[in-house]
Design a protein around this motif. Structure first.
Motif, PDB file in Angstrom:
ATOM      1  N   SER A 248       4.699   9.858   5.034  1.00 61.73           N
ATOM      2  CA  SER A 248       5.855   8.952   5.157  1.00 61.73           C
ATOM      3  C   SER A 248       5.487   7.539   4.729  1.00 61.73           C
ATOM      4  CB  SER A 248       6.375   8.964   6.599  1.00 61.73           C
ATOM      5  OG  SER A 248       5.369   8.498   7.495  1.00 61.73           O
ATOM      6  N   ASP A 249       4.245   7.129   4.992  1.00 59.24           N
ATOM      7  CA  ASP A 249       3.789   5.801   4.557  1.00 59.24           C
ATOM      8  C   ASP A 249       3.708   5.740   3.032  1.00 59.24           C
ATOM      9  OD1 ASP A 249       3.591   4.999   7.185  1.00 59.24           O
ATOM     10  OD2 ASP A 249       1.428   5.399   7.348  1.00 59.24           O
ATOM     11  N   VAL A 250       3.252   6.853   2.442  1.00 60.38           N
ATOM     12  CA  VAL A 250       3.167   6.894   0.969  1.00 60.38           C
ATOM     13  C   VAL A 250       4.568   6.782   0.361  1.00 60.38           C
ATOM     14  CG1 VAL A 250       2.573   8.340  -1.010  1.00 60.38           C
ATOM     15  CG2 VAL A 250       1.000   8.174   0.940  1.00 60.38           C
ATOM     16  N   ASP A 251       5.521   7.520   0.914  1.00 63.69           N
ATOM     17  CA  ASP A 251       6.888   7.471   0.380  1.00 63.69           C
ATOM     18  C   ASP A 251       7.482   6.064   0.488  1.00 63.69           C
ATOM     19  OD1 ASP A 251       6.703  10.139  -0.197  1.00 63.69           O
ATOM     20  OD2 ASP A 251       7.709  10.815   1.657  1.00 63.69           O
ATOM     21  N   ALA A 252       7.103   5.350   1.553  1.00 61.59           N
ATOM     22  CA  ALA A 252       7.679   4.015   1.754  1.00 61.59           C
ATOM     23  C   ALA A 252       7.040   2.972   0.852  1.00 61.59           C
ATOM     24  CB  ALA A 252       7.517   3.605   3.219  1.00 61.59           C
ATOM     25  N   ASN A 253       5.814   3.180   0.410  1.00 63.09           N
ATOM     26  CA  ASN A 253       5.099   2.149  -0.346  1.00 63.09           C
ATOM     27  C   ASN A 253       4.844   2.558  -1.797  1.00 63.09           C
ATOM     28  OD1 ASN A 253       4.205  -0.042   1.743  1.00 63.09           O
ATOM     29  ND2 ASN A 253       3.783   1.932   2.752  1.00 63.09           N
ATOM     30  N   CYS A 254       5.408   3.629  -2.229  1.00 62.69           N
ATOM     31  CA  CYS A 254       5.224   4.058  -3.617  1.00 62.69           C
ATOM     32  C   CYS A 254       6.605   4.293  -4.257  1.00 62.69           C
ATOM     33  CB  CYS A 254       4.401   5.333  -3.687  1.00 62.69           C
ATOM     34  SG  CYS A 254       2.665   5.112  -3.164  1.00 62.69           S
ATOM     35  N   ASN A 255       6.727   3.910  -5.523  1.00 63.53           N
ATOM     36  CA  ASN A 255       7.974   4.108  -6.259  1.00 63.53           C
ATOM     37  C   ASN A 255       7.613   4.727  -7.599  1.00 63.53           C
ATOM     38  OD1 ASN A 255      10.571   4.074  -7.244  1.00 63.53           O
ATOM     39  ND2 ASN A 255      10.669   1.840  -7.529  1.00 63.53           N
ATOM     40  N   GLY A 256       7.894   5.987  -7.706  1.00 60.97           N
ATOM     41  CA  GLY A 256       7.476   6.689  -8.910  1.00 60.97           C
ATOM     42  C   GLY A 256       5.966   6.847  -8.907  1.00 60.97           C
ATOM     43  N   GLY A 257       5.330   6.355  -9.941  1.00 57.99           N
ATOM     44  CA  GLY A 257       3.875   6.460  -9.999  1.00 57.99           C
ATOM     45  C   GLY A 257       3.183   5.202  -9.582  1.00 57.99           C
ATOM     46  N   LEU A 258       3.985   4.179  -9.148  1.00 62.10           N
ATOM     47  CA  LEU A 258       3.389   2.912  -8.756  1.00 62.10           C
ATOM     48  C   LEU A 258       3.369   2.788  -7.238  1.00 62.10           C
ATOM     49  CD1 LEU A 258       5.158   0.595 -11.378  1.00 62.10           C
ATOM     50  CD2 LEU A 258       2.849   1.554 -11.503  1.00 62.10           C
ATOM     51  N   CYS A 259       2.196   2.385  -6.681  1.00 67.49           N
ATOM     52  CA  CYS A 259       2.059   2.245  -5.220  1.00 67.49           C
ATOM     53  C   CYS A 259       1.428   0.899  -4.910  1.00 67.49           C
ATOM     54  CB  CYS A 259       1.179   3.335  -4.640  1.00 67.49           C
ATOM     55  SG  CYS A 259       1.825   5.000  -4.823  1.00 67.49           S
ATOM     56  N   SER A 260       1.900   0.353  -3.811  1.00 68.18           N
ATOM     57  CA  SER A 260       1.241  -0.860  -3.319  1.00 68.18           C
ATOM     58  C   SER A 260      -0.107  -0.473  -2.704  1.00 68.18           C
ATOM     59  CB  SER A 260       2.134  -1.538  -2.279  1.00 68.18           C
ATOM     60  OG  SER A 260       2.279  -0.698  -1.138  1.00 68.18           O
ATOM     61  N   GLN A 261      -0.823  -1.544  -2.300  1.00 70.01           N
ATOM     62  CA  GLN A 261      -2.134  -1.259  -1.696  1.00 70.01           C
ATOM     63  C   GLN A 261      -1.982  -0.427  -0.432  1.00 70.01           C
ATOM     64  OE1 GLN A 261      -5.140  -1.997  -3.093  1.00 70.01           O
ATOM     65  NE2 GLN A 261      -5.966  -0.691  -1.444  1.00 70.01           N
ATOM     66  N   ASP A 262      -0.964  -0.716   0.362  1.00 68.51           N
ATOM     67  CA  ASP A 262      -0.736   0.081   1.582  1.00 68.51           C
ATOM     68  C   ASP A 262      -0.427   1.523   1.225  1.00 68.51           C
ATOM     69  OD1 ASP A 262      -1.168  -2.120   3.149  1.00 68.51           O
ATOM     70  OD2 ASP A 262       0.970  -2.625   3.351  1.00 68.51           O
ATOM     71  N   GLY A 263       0.299   1.708   0.141  1.00 66.74           N
ATOM     72  CA  GLY A 263       0.611   3.068  -0.276  1.00 66.74           C
ATOM     73  C   GLY A 263      -0.629   3.812  -0.723  1.00 66.74           C
ATOM     74  N   LEU A 264      -1.487   3.079  -1.486  1.00 66.11           N
ATOM     75  CA  LEU A 264      -2.732   3.724  -1.922  1.00 66.11           C
ATOM     76  C   LEU A 264      -3.621   4.098  -0.733  1.00 66.11           C
ATOM     77  CD1 LEU A 264      -3.596   1.477  -5.010  1.00 66.11           C
ATOM     78  CD2 LEU A 264      -2.699   3.823  -5.037  1.00 66.11           C
ATOM     79  N   ASP A 265      -3.701   3.178   0.238  1.00 69.21           N
ATOM     80  CA  ASP A 265      -4.522   3.474   1.434  1.00 69.21           C
ATOM     81  C   ASP A 265      -3.958   4.674   2.192  1.00 69.21           C
ATOM     82  OD1 ASP A 265      -6.152   1.377   0.789  1.00 69.21           O
ATOM     83  OD2 ASP A 265      -5.199  -0.041   2.193  1.00 69.21           O
ATOM     84  N   ALA A 266      -2.634   4.721   2.326  1.00 71.41           N
ATOM     85  CA  ALA A 266      -2.018   5.841   3.045  1.00 71.41           C
ATOM     86  C   ALA A 266      -2.244   7.141   2.303  1.00 71.41           C
ATOM     87  CB  ALA A 266      -0.532   5.578   3.244  1.00 71.41           C
ATOM     88  N   LEU A 267      -2.168   7.072   0.954  1.00 66.82           N
ATOM     89  CA  LEU A 267      -2.384   8.274   0.155  1.00 66.82           C
ATOM     90  C   LEU A 267      -3.805   8.793   0.328  1.00 66.82           C
ATOM     91  CD1 LEU A 267      -1.351  10.271  -1.964  1.00 66.82           C
ATOM     92  CD2 LEU A 267      -2.063   8.628  -3.740  1.00 66.82           C
TER      93      LEU A 267
END
Length: 313
Positions: A248-267
């Motif tokens: 759920s954190d990845v879905d919130a911080n990633c848009n398409g193939g681009l992710c913020s740092q929080d999204g990358l950490d969650a992934l």
């Protein structure tokens, strides 16, 4: 004693009637006659008064000073009346032996005493009691045996003794001492057998065997692997839930193939949790399989204790 009182009275009367008659002396040196006569008269007076315990030892002293056969016969009579039958028999036999060595003329002077001595000897041979003391078969040899305080050998040989009570003390090589009392009657034969008393076993006893609880090392391994499977399932489940939370954190911080740092950490965290969760489930499956194998292949109690029969051709 059977038939002896009358005979003894006759013999005693003969002694008293002939006490002053000179008797034949065997060859050999003799002590001064006066001292021997004095002791003989002293003993004779005590014997007339019935004081045999006092008279007999003095008769013995008189005979030692001047060994005349008449003194020996009188000593035997005194001992008989005193109840010292074994000594009396010994001295009657010695008297008869001495008489047998006399010349016919001298022996004729002893004829009355000789007849009485023969009767007394034969009666005592029959009536003196005996006591035999032996170790019972299988008894450990050694120890000390006493009869009325005197050390003796318990070899089972019958020993002539005067009538009366005797105390046998037995100190075995092991165990506690014991005492037995036996009363010897005229003409009786007694036998006492001694044995080593049983001794309490003081040897250290082996510790009692532990009571089996029925839990074998194999059973412990079964429980351990089963427990590991349960823990692994729990761990895998928790980690799986956490991995889903990271999605759920990845879905919130990633848009398409681009992710913020929080999204990358969650992934990254989600992937790690997923791998660990999967590994935990793999471990749980393996542990469960091992536990089941151990459980179902464990021998039952009857199989473990059943005896085996070996056949040799």
């Amino acid at each position: 004693m059977r038939s002896l009182p009358a005979l003894s009275a006759l013999a005693t009367a003969l002694v008293l009637a002939t006490s002053s008659v000179a008797l034949a002396k065997p060859p050999g040196p003799a002590a001064p006659v006066s001292e021997a006569d004095r002791k003989f008269d002293e003993a004779l007076n005590a014997m007339k008064a019935g004081r045999y315990a006092e008279a007999c030892p003095v008769f013995a002293e008189s005979y030692q000073l001047d060994p005349q056969l008449g003194a020996l016969f009188t000593l035997a009579e005194c001992e008989y009346n005193w109840g010292k039958l074994v000594l009396a028999k010994t001295h009657y036999v010695a008297y008869l032996t001495g008489v047998g060595k006399l010349s016919p003329e001298e022996r004729a002077k002893q004829s009355a005493r000789e007849r009485i001595a023969v009767l007394q000897r034969d009666t005592l041979v029959r009536d003196i009691p005996t006591l035999a003391v032996a170790l019972r078969e299988g008894t450990q040899p050694g120890g000390i045996v006493k009869r009325n305080g005197t050390v003796m050998t318990p070899d089972g040989t019958p020993v002539e003794l005067d009538p009366g009570e005797y105390v046998i003390e037995w100190t075995p090589p092991v165990g506690d001492p014991s005492t037995r009392t036996v009363t010897l009657a005229i003409g009786k034969t007694e036998r006492i057998e001694l044995e080593t008393p049983k001794v309490a076993d003081d040897a250290p006893k082996p510790p009692p065997k532990p009571v089996s609880t029925g839990i074998t090392p194999r059973r412990i391994a079964t429980y351990a692997t089963g427990g590991l499977a349960v823990v692994a399932v729990g761990t895998g489940t928790v980690l799986g839930i956490l991995a889903l939370g990271k999605k759920s954190d990845v879905d919130a911080n990633c848009n398409g193939g681009l992710c913020s740092q929080d999204g990358l950490d969650a992934l990254s965290s989600g992937r790690t949790l997923g791998w660990v969760s999967t590994g935990a489930f793999v471990v749980a499956g393996a542990a469960a399989a091992v536990s089941l194998i151990l459980f179902f292949t464990e021998p039952r109690a009857a199989e473990r204790t059943a005896p085996t029969t070996a056949i040799r051709f």
